[in-house]
Design a protein around this motif. Sequence first.
Motif, short mmCIF file in Angstrom:
data_model
loop_
_atom_site.label_atom_id
_atom_site.label_comp_id
_atom_site.label_asym_id
_atom_site.label_seq_id
_atom_site.Cartn_x
_atom_site.Cartn_y
_atom_site.Cartn_z
N LEU A 99 0.89 -1.25 -0.16
CA LEU A 99 -0.15 0.16 -0.06
C LEU A 99 0.95 1.29 0.01
CD1 LEU A 99 -2.58 -1.28 2.73
CD2 LEU A 99 -2.94 -0.98 0.23
N LEU A 100 0.40 2.51 -0.38
CA LEU A 100 1.42 3.65 -0.66
C LEU A 100 1.04 4.37 0.62
CD1 LEU A 100 -0.05 5.13 -4.10
CD2 LEU A 100 2.43 5.35 -3.11
N GLY A 101 2.25 4.68 1.02
CA GLY A 101 2.45 5.63 2.28
C GLY A 101 2.73 6.90 1.73
N LEU A 153 -14.20 -9.92 3.24
CA LEU A 153 -13.90 -8.97 2.11
C LEU A 153 -12.44 -8.09 2.61
CD1 LEU A 153 -14.28 -7.33 -0.47
CD2 LEU A 153 -15.65 -5.91 0.73
N PHE A 154 -11.60 -8.29 1.74
CA PHE A 154 -10.20 -7.69 1.97
C PHE A 154 -10.12 -6.66 1.04
CE2 PHE A 154 -9.50 -11.75 3.90
CZ PHE A 154 -8.93 -11.69 5.00
N ILE A 155 -9.85 -5.35 1.49
CA ILE A 155 -9.68 -4.30 0.48
C ILE A 155 -8.31 -3.52 0.99
CG2 ILE A 155 -11.51 -2.80 1.77
CD1 ILE A 155 -12.22 -2.14 -1.35
N GLY A 156 -7.64 -3.15 -0.02
CA GLY A 156 -6.41 -2.30 0.07
C GLY A 156 -6.71 -0.92 -0.60
N LEU A 157 -6.47 0.26 0.03
CA LEU A 157 -6.80 1.42 -0.50
C LEU A 157 -5.57 2.46 -0.38
CD1 LEU A 157 -10.39 1.97 0.94
CD2 LEU A 157 -9.57 1.31 -1.38
N ASN A 158 -5.50 3.45 -1.57
CA ASN A 158 -4.80 4.63 -1.51
C ASN A 158 -5.06 5.81 -0.39
OD1 ASN A 158 -2.90 6.65 -2.18
ND2 ASN A 158 -3.15 6.55 -4.38
N ILE A 159 -4.69 5.54 0.58
CA ILE A 159 -5.13 6.82 1.61
C ILE A 159 -3.93 7.14 2.46
CG2 ILE A 159 -6.61 7.58 3.57
CD1 ILE A 159 -8.58 5.39 3.00
#
Length: 282
Positions: A99-101, A153-159
């Motif tokens: 994931l983005l940091g 439900l697994f979900i990865g987000l750009n936050i």
Amino acid sequence: MVMGLMLLFLSCSESENKNKDAEQETIKPVSFTVIGDVPYGDVQRDGLIALVNTHNTITSSEFVVHVGDIKRGADPCNEAVYADVSSILKAFTTPTFMLLGDNEYNDCSDPIEGLSYWKRYFLKFNENWTFDQKITYQVARSENFSWVQEKILFIGLNIVGSSVHDQAEWTERLTDNMNFLNTQIEANKNDIEAIVVMAHANMVEAGAAKFEPFTIPFRAAAASFKKPILFLQGDGHFWFRNKPWDEKNITRVQIDGGTKAVQVTVDARKSEPFSFDRTFLD
């Protein structure tokens, strides 16, 4: 006639209950590893290499998630850093998701360049391994991903956190994130008992107002979903577990970060499905 209908109803109810019980018996817990905010400097780089090597002797985690920040925010966003950390993480024998940091993106002197480096070395990073689940990527933002496994439900987000350089871009990105989450909930709502959302930013203590394009609809979705939701984040560099919003089906966890990993287990059969082991590599 009435008695016959009652018997038929009871028979159908018993059959439905048996089907539900049988389905419950087939659901298995899912355990995975979460790291983030690492490596910050040479000492943590060495520590990360040691963590990967130790983890490769542990087979209980089905996947690994790095929740962002692969370097210190003050350090330059040199391409060599992205390439180096990518090489280190590829040594995991367990499928690994990135994931983005903000440190490798939003905090760069040139965020667009930082994002291009990140995509070059980390976009769809999990595809370096074989992973049994079917991954869905958001068309508008291919760094966002999801899958369903064992009724979860697994979900990865750009936050990401830090400063808002471009309000229009910031709002659009958070809106895209929420649209993806809503789409995945709607598509899978009849087949899931829990949700795990993974992202980088602390959206409560680190400037809550700027995250409202995501948090307001997220809370509304949680209220409608009613079932347990885990929000996993990095960013703060110390552990906590709380319920920061009125929607008490949302549990928020901030990981320790650095060279400290946590193993998360989700058991969709339980009313409190989330458990955490912060010493599993010790």
